[in-house]
Design a protein around this motif. Structure first.
Motif, PDB file in Angstrom:
ATOM      1  N   GLN A   1      45.658  41.685  61.731  1.00 32.25           N
ATOM      2  CA  GLN A   1      47.009  42.239  61.835  1.00 32.25           C
ATOM      3  C   GLN A   1      46.979  43.721  62.195  1.00 32.25           C
ATOM      4  O   GLN A   1      47.971  44.268  62.691  1.00 32.25           O
ATOM      5  N   ASP A   2      45.836  44.372  61.965  1.00 29.47           N
ATOM      6  CA  ASP A   2      45.661  45.776  62.326  1.00 29.47           C
ATOM      7  C   ASP A   2      44.667  45.935  63.479  1.00 29.47           C
ATOM      8  O   ASP A   2      44.095  47.003  63.673  1.00 29.47           O
ATOM      9  N   HIS A   3      44.469  44.857  64.211  1.00 30.19           N
ATOM     10  CA  HIS A   3      43.641  44.870  65.426  1.00 30.19           C
ATOM     11  C   HIS A   3      42.215  45.337  65.153  1.00 30.19           C
ATOM     12  O   HIS A   3      41.584  45.948  66.013  1.00 30.19           O
ATOM     13  N   HIS A   4      41.717  45.003  63.967  1.00 27.24           N
ATOM     14  CA  HIS A   4      40.314  45.249  63.618  1.00 27.24           C
ATOM     15  C   HIS A   4      39.920  46.715  63.804  1.00 27.24           C
ATOM     16  O   HIS A   4      38.799  47.036  64.194  1.00 27.24           O
ATOM     17  N   ARG A   5      40.859  47.623  63.509  1.00 22.81           N
ATOM     18  CA  ARG A   5      40.573  49.054  63.604  1.00 22.81           C
ATOM     19  C   ARG A   5      39.686  49.518  62.445  1.00 22.81           C
ATOM     20  O   ARG A   5      39.502  48.810  61.464  1.00 22.81           O
ATOM     21  N   TRP A   6      39.173  50.742  62.581  1.00 17.53           N
ATOM     22  CA  TRP A   6      38.420  51.356  61.494  1.00 17.53           C
ATOM     23  C   TRP A   6      39.401  51.761  60.402  1.00 17.53           C
ATOM     24  O   TRP A   6      40.416  52.393  60.678  1.00 17.53           O
ATOM     25  N   ARG A   7      39.091  51.394  59.148  1.00 19.05           N
ATOM     26  CA  ARG A   7      40.056  51.573  58.064  1.00 19.05           C
ATOM     27  C   ARG A   7      40.062  53.023  57.553  1.00 19.05           C
ATOM     28  O   ARG A   7      39.464  53.365  56.539  1.00 19.05           O
ATOM     29  N   VAL A   8      40.797  53.868  58.270  1.00 19.61           N
ATOM     30  CA  VAL A   8      41.059  55.244  57.854  1.00 19.61           C
ATOM     31  C   VAL A   8      42.530  55.522  58.139  1.00 19.61           C
ATOM     32  O   VAL A   8      43.001  55.343  59.264  1.00 19.61           O
ATOM     33  N   ASP A   9      43.256  55.949  57.123  1.00 23.37           N
ATOM     34  CA  ASP A   9      44.662  56.293  57.283  1.00 23.37           C
ATOM     35  C   ASP A   9      44.759  57.703  57.861  1.00 23.37           C
ATOM     36  O   ASP A   9      44.291  58.669  57.245  1.00 23.37           O
ATOM     37  N   LEU A  10      45.362  57.831  59.040  1.00 22.45           N
ATOM     38  CA  LEU A  10      45.392  59.119  59.731  1.00 22.45           C
ATOM     39  C   LEU A  10      46.215  60.158  58.979  1.00 22.45           C
ATOM     40  O   LEU A  10      45.922  61.352  59.031  1.00 22.45           O
ATOM     41  N   ARG A  11      47.238  59.720  58.237  1.00 26.17           N
ATOM     42  CA  ARG A  11      48.036  60.672  57.467  1.00 26.17           C
ATOM     43  C   ARG A  11      47.181  61.311  56.367  1.00 26.17           C
ATOM     44  O   ARG A  11      47.255  62.525  56.131  1.00 26.17           O
TER      45      ARG A  11
ATOM     46  N   LEU B   1      38.610  56.298  65.830  1.00 23.90           N
ATOM     47  CA  LEU B   1      39.878  56.293  65.103  1.00 23.90           C
ATOM     48  C   LEU B   1      41.006  55.770  65.999  1.00 23.90           C
ATOM     49  O   LEU B   1      41.220  56.249  67.106  1.00 23.90           O
ATOM     50  N   GLY B   2      41.715  54.773  65.492  1.00 27.57           N
ATOM     51  CA  GLY B   2      42.834  54.196  66.237  1.00 27.57           C
ATOM     52  C   GLY B   2      42.428  53.197  67.300  1.00 27.57           C
ATOM     53  O   GLY B   2      43.295  52.554  67.909  1.00 27.57           O
ATOM     54  N   MET B   3      41.139  53.034  67.546  1.00 26.79           N
ATOM     55  CA  MET B   3      40.689  52.111  68.590  1.00 26.79           C
ATOM     56  C   MET B   3      40.837  50.660  68.116  1.00 26.79           C
ATOM     57  O   MET B   3      40.417  50.307  67.019  1.00 26.79           O
ATOM     58  N   ALA B   4      41.435  49.832  68.959  1.00 31.30           N
ATOM     59  CA  ALA B   4      41.607  48.415  68.630  1.00 31.30           C
ATOM     60  C   ALA B   4      40.437  47.607  69.191  1.00 31.30           C
ATOM     61  O   ALA B   4      39.867  47.961  70.231  1.00 31.30           O
ATOM     62  N   PHE B   5      40.098  46.526  68.479  1.00 36.11           N
ATOM     63  CA  PHE B   5      39.022  45.642  68.911  1.00 36.11           C
ATOM     64  C   PHE B   5      39.550  44.216  68.937  1.00 36.11           C
ATOM     65  O   PHE B   5      40.391  43.842  68.107  1.00 36.11           O
ATOM     66  N   PRO B   6      39.056  43.387  69.863  1.00 36.31           N
ATOM     67  CA  PRO B   6      39.558  42.013  69.956  1.00 36.31           C
ATOM     68  C   PRO B   6      39.193  41.142  68.765  1.00 36.31           C
ATOM     69  O   PRO B   6      39.866  40.147  68.487  1.00 36.31           O
ATOM     70  N   SER B   7      38.104  41.508  68.063  1.00 32.59           N
ATOM     71  CA  SER B   7      37.684  40.719  66.905  1.00 32.59           C
ATOM     72  C   SER B   7      36.847  41.585  65.974  1.00 32.59           C
ATOM     73  O   SER B   7      36.352  42.660  66.357  1.00 32.59           O
ATOM     74  N   ARG B   8      36.710  41.117  64.761  1.00 30.11           N
ATOM     75  CA  ARG B   8      35.857  41.800  63.785  1.00 30.11           C
ATOM     76  C   ARG B   8      34.422  41.848  64.299  1.00 30.11           C
ATOM     77  O   ARG B   8      33.725  42.866  64.151  1.00 30.11           O
ATOM     78  N   HIS B   9      33.979  40.760  64.919  1.00 30.60           N
ATOM     79  CA  HIS B   9      32.619  40.668  65.442  1.00 30.60           C
ATOM     80  C   HIS B   9      32.383  41.724  66.518  1.00 30.60           C
ATOM     81  O   HIS B   9      31.330  42.373  66.549  1.00 30.60           O
ATOM     82  N   GLU B  10      33.359  41.920  67.406  1.00 34.26           N
ATOM     83  CA  GLU B  10      33.208  42.910  68.471  1.00 34.26           C
ATOM     84  C   GLU B  10      33.130  44.320  67.906  1.00 34.26           C
ATOM     85  O   GLU B  10      32.384  45.162  68.418  1.00 34.26           O
ATOM     86  N   HIS B  11      33.886  44.594  66.860  1.00 35.28           N
ATOM     87  CA  HIS B  11      33.820  45.918  66.243  1.00 35.28           C
ATOM     88  C   HIS B  11      32.448  46.138  65.608  1.00 35.28           C
ATOM     89  O   HIS B  11      31.844  47.204  65.754  1.00 35.28           O
TER      90      HIS B  11
END
Length: 254
Positions: free
Chosen positions: A178-188, A138-148
Motif C-alpha cells: 500500500q506504500d509501494h514498498h518504500r523505505w520506512r522513514v517518515d519525512l516529517r 527516500l520516497g522511491m517506489a519499488f514494484p515489489s518487496r523483492h525488488e527493493h
C-alpha cells in the motif's frame, strides 16, 4: 535473530517493535542500542549477537523509522528521549548503557543528560556519513518487496556486509504494497530531527568510536577508538565492524 516484544511509545495506538535479547527482567540493567537517522533497530543485529548471552540487550526503532514510521511525527531529539524513557519504564529497566550510532548517538547523549540516574554511561559510534546511501532511496517506489531487497543486495556499499544481516535489516525497513514498498522513514520526522539535532561533542560520551575519516576537532585522549578502515554507512552490518564495536562495549559489561 533476537526475540521481539512490542512496547507502546508516547501514547500512540500503534506499537513499536523492540528487539530484545537476553534476560529482560524487572529492575534489571541493559544495553540500549540506538540506530542512525535513516536506519532501524535491525542494524544492530550483528553487534547484539556478539554481546554476552547473560546481558540484556534492547534495540528500539526510533519514531518515524522501521516499525515506528507510522506513529505521529517526531518533533525533534526530545521526542526520542521521551520515547526511550517510556520504553525503559515499560520494560522496567532501572539502568542502561546507551550506545548510539550517528543521530542515535545524539539521542543517547540527550537521554543521559535528561535522565542521568538511568544512563550509567554512553558510547557514541560516530562517523562522517555525508554520502549516506539511504538518502538516495527516500520516497522511491519499488514494484515489489523483492525488488527493493535486490536493490540493496546489489548496491556496492553493501559488498563487504554480512548477507543475512543485510537481508534482516532491509526487510525490516521496507514498507508494504500500500506504500509501494518504500523505505520506512517518515519525512516529517526526518526534517524535524535534522533541524533540531546538534551533534553531541565527544565529551558527552563515556567512550566514542570513530568510523571512517572524520574531522571533529581535538580527540579526547584515552576515550576514543578510531576505526578508519570501516564505512560508516554499513559498519554495523559487517563482521569486522560488529567485532570492533562490540569489543569497545564489552569492557563496560564486566
Amino acid at each position: 535473530m533476537p526475540g521481539r516484544s512490542r512496547v507502546g511509545v508516547g501514547g500512540d495506538r500503534d506499537d513499536v517493535v523492540v528487539w530484545c535479547r537476553g534476560p529482560i527482567e524487572q529492575h534489571t540493567s541493559a544495553v540500549l542500542l540506538v540506530h542512525d537517522r535513516l536506519t532501524n533497530a535491525r542494524s544492530w543485529d550483528l553487534v547484539m549477537g556478539r554481546l554476552p548471552a547473560e546481558v540484556a540487550v534492547v534495540a528500539v526503532d526510533l519514531r518515524g523509522r522501521g516499525s515506528a514510521w507510522r506513529q505521529s511525527p517526531s518533533l525533534g531529539v526530545g521526542t526520542h528521549v521521551d520515547d526511550l524513557g517510556d520504553v525503559l519504564d515499560r520494560l522496567d529497566l532501572d539502568e542502561v548503557l546507551a550506545v548510539g550510532q550517528g543521530f542515535g548517538a545524539t539521542v543517547a547523549a540527550a537521554l543521559a543528560a535528561a535522565a542521568p540516574d538511568r544512563v550509567a554511561l554512553t558510547i557514541g559510534v560516530l562517523g562522517n556519513n555525508s554520502g549516506d546511501p539511504f538518502d538516495s532511496v527516500l520516497g522511491m517506489a519499488f514494484p515489489s518487496r523483492h525488488e527493493h531487497l535486490l536493490f540493496w543486495q546489489r548496491h556496492p556499499c553493501f559488498a563487504p556486509a554480512d548477507a543475512r544481516a543485510v537481508e534482516a535489516f532491509v526487510a525490516h525497513g521496507i514498507a508494504g504494497p500500500q506504500d509501494h514498498h518504500r523505505w520506512r522513514v517518515d519525512l516529517r520526522s526526518l526534517v524535524a530531527d535534522d533541524h533540531d539535532a546538534i551533534e553531541a561533542p565527544m565529551s558527552a560520551f563515556s567512550r566514542s568510536i570513530t568510523i571512517g575519516s572524520m574531522s571533529t576537532g581535538p580527540t579526547p585522549v584515552g576515550t576514543t577508538t578510531q576505526l578508519p578502515q570501516l564505512d560508516p554507512a554499513v559498519a554495523l552490518l559487517t563482521s569486522s565492524g560488529a567485532d570492533a564495536i562490540a569489543a569497545q562495549i564489552l569492557p563496560f559489561l564486566a
